[in-house]
Structure formats: C-alpha cells, structure tokens
Design an enzyme around this catalytic site. Structure first.
Site, PDB file in Angstrom:
ATOM      1  N   HIS A 541       0.802  -1.221   0.000  1.00 12.06           N
ATOM      2  CA  HIS A 541       0.000   0.000   0.000  1.00 12.06           C
ATOM      3  C   HIS A 541       0.840   1.278   0.000  1.00 12.06           C
ATOM      4  O   HIS A 541       0.617   2.156   0.840  1.00 12.06           O
ATOM      5  CB  HIS A 541      -0.929   0.011   1.232  1.00 12.06           C
ATOM      6  CG  HIS A 541      -1.924  -1.090   1.220  1.00 12.06           C
ATOM      7  ND1 HIS A 541      -2.550  -1.554   2.366  1.00 12.06           N
ATOM      8  CD2 HIS A 541      -2.427  -1.832   0.204  1.00 12.06           C
ATOM      9  CE1 HIS A 541      -3.371  -2.536   2.046  1.00 12.06           C
ATOM     10  NE2 HIS A 541      -3.317  -2.730   0.745  1.00 12.06           N
TER      11      HIS A 541
HETATM   12  C1  LIG Z   1      -0.152  -7.819  -4.629  1.00 13.95           C
HETATM   13  C2  LIG Z   1      -1.074  -6.713  -4.228  1.00 13.95           C
HETATM   14  C3  LIG Z   1      -2.234  -7.023  -3.533  1.00 13.95           C
HETATM   15  C4  LIG Z   1      -3.098  -5.996  -3.158  1.00 13.95           C
HETATM   16  N1  LIG Z   1      -4.278  -6.326  -2.554  1.00 13.95           N
HETATM   17  C5  LIG Z   1      -5.181  -5.349  -2.308  1.00 13.95           C
HETATM   18  C6  LIG Z   1      -6.463  -5.693  -1.824  1.00 13.95           C
HETATM   19  O1  LIG Z   1      -6.786  -6.852  -1.646  1.00 13.95           O
HETATM   20  N2  LIG Z   1      -7.330  -4.682  -1.591  1.00 13.95           N
HETATM   21  C7  LIG Z   1      -7.007  -3.362  -1.794  1.00 13.95           C
HETATM   22  O2  LIG Z   1      -7.835  -2.492  -1.532  1.00 13.95           O
HETATM   23  N3  LIG Z   1      -5.789  -3.033  -2.256  1.00 13.95           N
HETATM   24  C8  LIG Z   1      -4.889  -3.982  -2.549  1.00 13.95           C
HETATM   25  N4  LIG Z   1      -3.684  -3.653  -3.084  1.00 13.95           N
HETATM   26  C9  LIG Z   1      -3.387  -2.235  -3.305  1.00 13.95           C
HETATM   27  C10 LIG Z   1      -4.220  -1.567  -4.388  1.00 13.95           C
HETATM   28  O3  LIG Z   1      -4.521  -2.449  -5.436  1.00 13.95           O
HETATM   29  C11 LIG Z   1      -3.472  -0.351  -4.898  1.00 13.95           C
HETATM   30  O4  LIG Z   1      -3.155   0.470  -3.811  1.00 13.95           O
HETATM   31  C12 LIG Z   1      -4.285   0.466  -5.879  1.00 13.95           C
HETATM   32  O5  LIG Z   1      -4.702  -0.325  -6.957  1.00 13.95           O
HETATM   33  C13 LIG Z   1      -3.434   1.626  -6.350  1.00 13.95           C
HETATM   34  O6  LIG Z   1      -4.124   2.337  -7.323  1.00 13.95           O
HETATM   35  P1  LIG Z   1      -3.409   3.538  -8.067  1.00 13.95           P
HETATM   36  O7  LIG Z   1      -4.402   4.053  -9.040  1.00 13.95           O
HETATM   37  O8  LIG Z   1      -2.850   4.479  -7.054  1.00 13.95           O
HETATM   38  O9  LIG Z   1      -2.160   2.909  -8.836  1.00 13.95           O
HETATM   39  P2  LIG Z   1      -2.070   1.721  -9.872  1.00 13.95           P
HETATM   40  O10 LIG Z   1      -3.258   0.827  -9.770  1.00 13.95           O
HETATM   41  O11 LIG Z   1      -0.737   1.102  -9.668  1.00 13.95           O
HETATM   42  O12 LIG Z   1      -2.184   2.401 -11.306  1.00 13.95           O
HETATM   43  C14 LIG Z   1      -1.123   3.050 -11.925  1.00 13.95           C
HETATM   44  C15 LIG Z   1      -1.251   2.906 -13.425  1.00 13.95           C
HETATM   45  O13 LIG Z   1      -0.335   3.792 -14.059  1.00 13.95           O
HETATM   46  C16 LIG Z   1       0.378   3.095 -15.033  1.00 13.95           C
HETATM   47  N5  LIG Z   1       1.696   3.751 -15.170  1.00 13.95           N
HETATM   48  C17 LIG Z   1       2.743   3.692 -14.334  1.00 13.95           C
HETATM   49  N6  LIG Z   1       3.757   4.413 -14.824  1.00 13.95           N
HETATM   50  C18 LIG Z   1       3.360   4.952 -15.982  1.00 13.95           C
HETATM   51  C19 LIG Z   1       3.972   5.802 -16.961  1.00 13.95           C
HETATM   52  N7  LIG Z   1       5.212   6.253 -16.840  1.00 13.95           N
HETATM   53  N8  LIG Z   1       3.271   6.135 -18.060  1.00 13.95           N
HETATM   54  C20 LIG Z   1       2.016   5.728 -18.191  1.00 13.95           C
HETATM   55  N9  LIG Z   1       1.383   4.934 -17.301  1.00 13.95           N
HETATM   56  C21 LIG Z   1       2.040   4.537 -16.207  1.00 13.95           C
HETATM   57  C22 LIG Z   1       0.451   1.667 -14.543  1.00 13.95           C
HETATM   58  O14 LIG Z   1       0.672   0.759 -15.594  1.00 13.95           O
HETATM   59  C23 LIG Z   1      -0.925   1.511 -13.918  1.00 13.95           C
HETATM   60  O15 LIG Z   1      -1.847   1.130 -14.892  1.00 13.95           O
HETATM   61  C24 LIG Z   1      -2.788  -4.639  -3.458  1.00 13.95           C
HETATM   62  C25 LIG Z   1      -1.615  -4.342  -4.149  1.00 13.95           C
HETATM   63  C26 LIG Z   1      -0.764  -5.361  -4.548  1.00 13.95           C
HETATM   64  C27 LIG Z   1       0.488  -5.023  -5.289  1.00 13.95           C
END
Ligand SMILES: Cc1cc2nc3c(=O)[nH]c(=O)nc-3n(C[C@H](O)[C@H](O)[C@H](O)COP(=O)(O)OP(=O)(O)OC[C@H]3O[C@@H](n4cnc5c(N)ncnc54)[C@H](O)[C@@H]3O)c2cc1C
Length: 634
Positions: A541
């Site tokens: 997280h």
């Molecule tokens: C193994 C694992 C299990 C988890 N289990 C849970 C759970 O059960 N429940 C829960 O609530 N949370 C869980 N989490 C955490 C949760 O999924 C994440 O905190 C959440 O999805 C983060 O969302 P975000 O939009 O901040 O980032 P992300 O979902 O990481 O999205 C970022 C996006 O930006 C893209 N990106 C990155 N760099 C670039 C770039 N330079 N150019 C263009 N695009 C880019 C990536 O490809 C991705 O698509 C888990 C995480 C992991 C790793």
C-alpha cells in the site's frame, strides 16, 4: 462434466498435482503468450505513416494516466489484462512476471526484512489497464472516517471530510456484500462489491473475536474496532478490476475517449509559465509528443507518479540538481512515503477443515468454478475475514490502528516455495519453518500496522525514465511502530489460543521457532519482535508520495485539495500518492475514491469555465474557443 461423472469418474479423486498443478507450472508461459499476442496486436493497430513521423503530434483536451475519470481521454498503460487475471486464485501467480508486474524492490532495510533476500521488500505494481487492481487480492476496505477527516483538517477543505466523501464511495459502488445499508452503500455504480461465494472458517474468526468483545460489523461504514466477513471486488467469482468496472463498458462507445496502450509517459512538459501543455511518451519504440489543451492528469500510482514528476523537474531542488535535472518547481515529491508494514502470523494448525490446495484443488473445484464461480478457485488465497482493533498508541480509541486479514488456506506442499518467490525471501527459511506442518489445515493471519508512524522516501536512481526509482519505506524507523506491531501479534495469538471457539478446534501457533529467532524465549516479547523484524512484509500500500496539503507554508504538500500540483498550472495528480496520511485499510477503494473525486473536480472546474468562456468567446472573442481554453488553465 456430467458425462464424466456418469462414466464413473470421481472428480474429487483426481488430485491437484495432476491437473491444476500442471497448469500452474505453465502460468508464466501462458501469461507471456497472452502478453505477446496483445502487444503485437496493438503494434499492428498503431501502424500508420503518422506513427513514424516524429514531427506529427496529436492534441486532446485532457491527458490522463488512469481510469475512474471517464471523460475525454488519452491514456497510457502497458498491457491488456490476460484471461488468467480474473481468476482470484491466480492472484499470487501474477506477481514477478514481467508482463503483469513492474517488479519494484525497496532498498535494503535497517533492522527489518531480516529474512528477505538482501533485506529488501518486493513491491509489485500492476501493469495494464486497471493497474494494480489487476493483481491485487480484491479486498474491499474504505478505511476509517478520521483518515479522511485528517485531510480536511490539514487542507482546510471540508470537501475531504468523510461525510462529504461518502457520496463518491457510494457513486462508484454496486454493493452486494455482507452488510447492505443504503446510508453507506451504493447500488448503481460500476464497481461490483460482493461477498465470497465459498468460505471455510471465516465465521470462526468472527465468532472468536466476539468472545473478546469485538462485535461483527460493517467495517465499510463507520469503521471502528470490530470483525467481519470479507467484502471483495469480485463478481460471480471473477475479479472486478477498475478496468472491468470503469473502462471496458464504455471503451467501445465513447468517441471522445482515445486509449493508447503500451504508451509509457516519460515527461510532462511545462511552458515558461509552468503550465503543463503536454507529455512525451514512448510507444512501440517511437517517442511521441501529445499536446493537452486543458490539463494533464497523472495517475501512475504512488511509485510512478512521483517518478514522473521528478523526471519532469518537479521535486526537491537539491535532488534534481544532483542528477543534473533542471528544477522547474521545488516541491517535496517522494518525501512522504507511507506503507502498511505487515507480518504473516501462522500457521495456526487446527482440527477444522479449511482450504488445503493439495487436497481441495481438483477437477471438482474446476467444475464448481466454471459453473458457479465458487469453490477453491474463487478463493482470495484463503483470505475471507477481516478485523480491526485499537492499540494504546492510537490517537483516538475510535480510530483502530491495527488490521487483521485471516486466511484459512492451510499448509500445502508448495506454500513455502510460493511465498519465498513472491516475497523475495532467503531460500530455506520458510521451508524450515513451514516444513513440519505441511498437509495441515491451518489459518494464517496477516497482521497490518494500520497507521504507521514511520515515513520513508522515494528518489530517482538516475535521469533515465527506464531506471527503477530508489524506494526506502524505512520500516520501523519510528519506535512506536514495532511496539504496536508486537501488541498486534500477541493479540492474535491470544485470539487463537485462548478463545473457546478456537480451543474447541485445538488451534495452536506453530511450536517451532522462526528461523533466526531460535535463541530467544519462544513467545516472549523479544521473540515476537524478532519474528516481526525477520518476516517484515508489505501489504502493498505505498502512498503519500505526492501528498495533499495547503497551498502555502506546508513543507509536505505537493498537491492542493483540488489535486493540483503546486507551483504549476494545468497539472493534477489523482491516485494514492496524494493520500497524505495512509488510510487504515487496503488502498484500492481509497484509490477509486480519489479517482471519483478528481473526476468531480475536473468536471466542476471546466463546466464553470466553459460557461464563462463560451460567453466571452461569443460576445468578445469572435468564438476563438481555443484562446479561452489556453488562458483559463487550472
Ligand atoms: C499484490 C497486491 C495485492 C493488493 N491487494 C489489495 C487488496 O486486496 N485490496 C485493496 O484495496 N488493495 C490492494 N492492493 C493495493 C491496491 O490495489 C493499490 O493500492 C491500488 O490499486 C493503487 O491504485 P493507483 O491508481 O494508485 O495505482 P495503480 O493501480 O498502480 O495504477 C497506476 C497505473 O499507471 C500506469 N503507469 C505507471 N507508470 C506509468 C507511466 N510512466 N506512463 C504511463 N502509465 C504509467 C500503470 O501501468 C498503472 O496502470 C494490493 C496491491 C498489490 C500489489
């Protein structure tokens, strides 16, 4: 299947090794195959003379890094989800694969992660449309109302108070979980939140907690100390990623939405007035520029959003100068890194049938999954119940600071190897610890420090956009964190060994000491500290690296309460990196909340602008619409 049964075959007798195991072995190959097909499909689609013309660029109103904000967008993301991603039991097998996971690692940790290879923690982050929601464990938890009230207090913006955010949680939700209540849950949103179709020992966990005075309650309403069965972003046994919920349904029909897959953004461009006017991205080997008429919205997650800002010259001046990057806006990007540090306690062996993969994953299981989305294959690595308690070090007795996630998946033969691989552990440690218990029904509990006080940092390793950043979460650098964790671990051992519910099942923590902690008296305070410092894990997280705060006199703030990057114009961040204080729960629901809120802020801003601009244009500027858009940046 019916014919097979009629032919006298006992499906349950056809064991895991023969069927599922074979396919598990080939998961990396299957994923790589799908990824390659998807990549080349997209490569062919991209072919046009313009694609190879470096001077050709496109123009969009908004450039966005990720979903939830579904309106006029250009997009990035690496891969298409593979057909394996929707299957919950595949979750652990999607990590450490180049086509699904960015495979980040922390720097070596001081006095923690002792059982991990090089004392580093592995930080998977999901690729593809849907990002990390493609490989997460689907647990749906919003956190505590005070987690959001804190944001309102620090920014002075009442819109971030939980009561005012509730509408956005409800808006995204199509709730079919364990605790229906209209006040807290929505039923018309795109994000399906359901309950698990198959659970084994979840009710025992909740029952035992009740004995200790912790009620069963909906922890997604007004979270306070209590336990519950799991709500998950899972529909009919299928992962409900943010792509599935927010993008897939509209992608074919939105003429004003353009999605570019396999496009990695490497720089945000700021003009002389520090106004963001476009991004450079690389797609299928070609470096391209795309212009934003109105805004650039970064949503690359808590690792990649700060990395992208830093690469664009937005960050701590001295750090950027050390790398030879010009500093366009001196801001503490990457400086407020927070993560939920965790340890895995167990096995608690017992005489009760949970999920045991070697025994239960057979053709019957496949049949149950294919027909009804239930059975072992629909299991989230056995995680089926959750609980929160408040330690003496919490700021407020109604604000839990410890979380528990119970898995009733026992000790199968490959458990130690699987965990060693996905956690990046030293070879032999888990094999030695779990070895004597292989074949036992058991529970494991992930013990999470919900409100850690340790704060880490993220920096660029180099000027190259292709280098992974340096990530240092500084686990347990604040002395309160280890104290709270010890309390948390002792509580859960007590729950299993002292409650009537579990005593009747003969529940007992593994009696062999954790490798590395043999010298310390078993189950003493020192033993649990040793255990935690050895088996220090992340629950994945990361957050806070582009922290929200006040526009002035705030040394931590990178964005304001409208998610606008300070000292710049036309640039927002919308992901978990803006959460200045980590919420006391998993981060998928908060990430979606930030997306919903960002969509609202963007719409509100531009709707107002549009009305004002169109009047000015019509009466004064002879309908020069663009001039108006350019001058009215956020
Ligand atoms: C193994 C694992 C299990 C988890 N289990 C849970 C759970 O059960 N429940 C829960 O609530 N949370 C869980 N989490 C955490 C949760 O999924 C994440 O905190 C959440 O999805 C983060 O969302 P975000 O939009 O901040 O980032 P992300 O979902 O990481 O999205 C970022 C996006 O930006 C893209 N990106 C990155 N760099 C670039 C770039 N330079 N150019 C263009 N695009 C880019 C990536 O490809 C991705 O698509 C888990 C995480 C992991 C790793």
């Amino acid at each position: 299947m019916a014919q097979v049964r009629a032919a006298g075959l006992n499906l349950a007798a056809i064991p895991f090794p023969l069927v599922a195991r074979l396919s598990f072995m080939s998961i990396p190959t299957a994923v790589a195959m799908f990824a390659a097909m998807s990549y080349y499909g997209d490569f062919l689609k991209a072919q046009s003379p313009n694609f190879y013309d470096p001077s050709h660029y496109e123009e969009f109103d908004f450039i966005v890094g990720y979903p939830a904000i579904a309106k006029y967008f250009f997009w990035r993301v690496e891969e298409m989800p593979t057909p394996l991603e929707p299957i919950p039991s595949m979750a652990v097998y999607l990590q450490r694969l180049a086509s699904t996971d960015y495979q980040y690692r922390t720097t070596p940790q001081n006095n923690s992660c002792l059982a991990m290879d090089e004392q580093r923690s592995l930080w998977p982050r999901g690729k593809g449309l849907g990002g990390t929601s493609n490989l997460n464990f689907m647990i749906y938890q919003r956190g505590n109302p005070r987690d959001y009230d804190e944001l309102a207090d620090i920014t002075g913006d009442e819109e971030w108070r939980y009561q005012n955010l509730l509408q956005f949680f409800k808006k995204s939700e199509d709730y079919h979980g364990n605790y229906g209540n209209d006040k807290y849950h929505g039923s018309t949103g795109p994000l399906y939140v359901g309950k698990l179709k198959t659970t084994y020992l979840a009710d025992k966990f909740v029952e035992a907690a009740k004995e200790l005075g912790y009620p069963e309650r909906d922890l997604n309403s007004e979270q306070s100390a209590g336990f519950s069965q799991l709500d998950a972003t899972l529909k009919d046994g299928r992962r409900w990623s943010t792509y599935e919920a927010f993008i897939r349904p509209i992608e074919p029909y939105r003429s004003n939405l353009v999605i570019y897959r396999y496009a990695t953004v490497i720089k945000v461009h700021l003009d002389r007035r520090k106004s963001a006017y476009g991004v450079t991205y690389v797609r299928h080997g070609m470096q391209k520029f795309v212009r934003a008429r109105r805004e650039v919205i970064i949503s690359a997650g808590a690792v990649d959003s700060p990395k992208l800002l830093l690469l664009s010259g937005i960050g701590p001046r001295s750090q950027l100068h050390d790398l030879g990057l010009p500093c366009r806006a001196n801001l503490p990007v990457g400086q407020n890194l927070q993560d939920h540090v965790t340890t895995l306690v167990g096995p608690f062996t017992m005489r009760a049938k949970g999920l045991l993969i070697d025994r239960d994953l057979n053709l019957n299981a496949l049949n149950a999954y294919m027909r009804n989305g239930e059975g072992p294959m629909s299991s989230l690595a056995g995680v089926s119940a959750v609980g929160f308690i408040t330690s003496a070090l919490s700021k407020d007795p109604k604000w839990p600071d410890i979380g528990y996630f119970m898995s009733d998946s026992g000790v199968h033969r490959s458990l130690a190897d699987d965990f060693t691989r996905i956690l990046g552990m030293k070879e032999g440690v888990l094999q030695k610890y779990y070895g004597p218990h292989v074949g036992s029904d058991a529970n494991f509990v992930l013990v999470m420090l919900g409100k850690p006080k340790s704060v880490g940092e993220l920096r660029l390793r180099s000027r190259s956009p292709w280098d992974k950043p340096l990530i240092d979460p500084k686990y347990f650098s604040h002395p309160d964190d280890i104290k709270t964790m010890k309390h948390a671990v002792k509580f859960i051992v007590g729950l299993y060994e002292q409650t009537k519910t579990y005593r009747e099942l003969g529940a007992k923590l593994a009696s062999n000491p954790f490798p590395g902690c043999e010298q310390v008296a078993f189950k003493s305070d020192a033993y649990f500290e040793c255990y935690i410092r050895h088996l220090t894990m992340t629950i994945y997280h990361p957050s806070g690296t582009c922290a929200m705060g006040k526009r002035r006199n705030d040394t931590v703030a990178v964005v304001d309460s409208q998610l606008r990057v300070l000292k710049t114009r036309g640039l927002r961040v919308a992901d978990t990196s803006v959460l200045r204080f980590i919420t006391n729960a998993n981060l998928n629901a908060p990430a979606i909340l930030v997306g919903e809120k960002a969509a609202f802020l963007v719409r509100r801003h531009w709707a107002l602008q549009f009305v004002v601009c169109s009047k000015i244009n019509y009466y004064l500027l002879l309908n020069e619409e663009r001039l108006c858009f350019y001058t009215q940046r956020v």
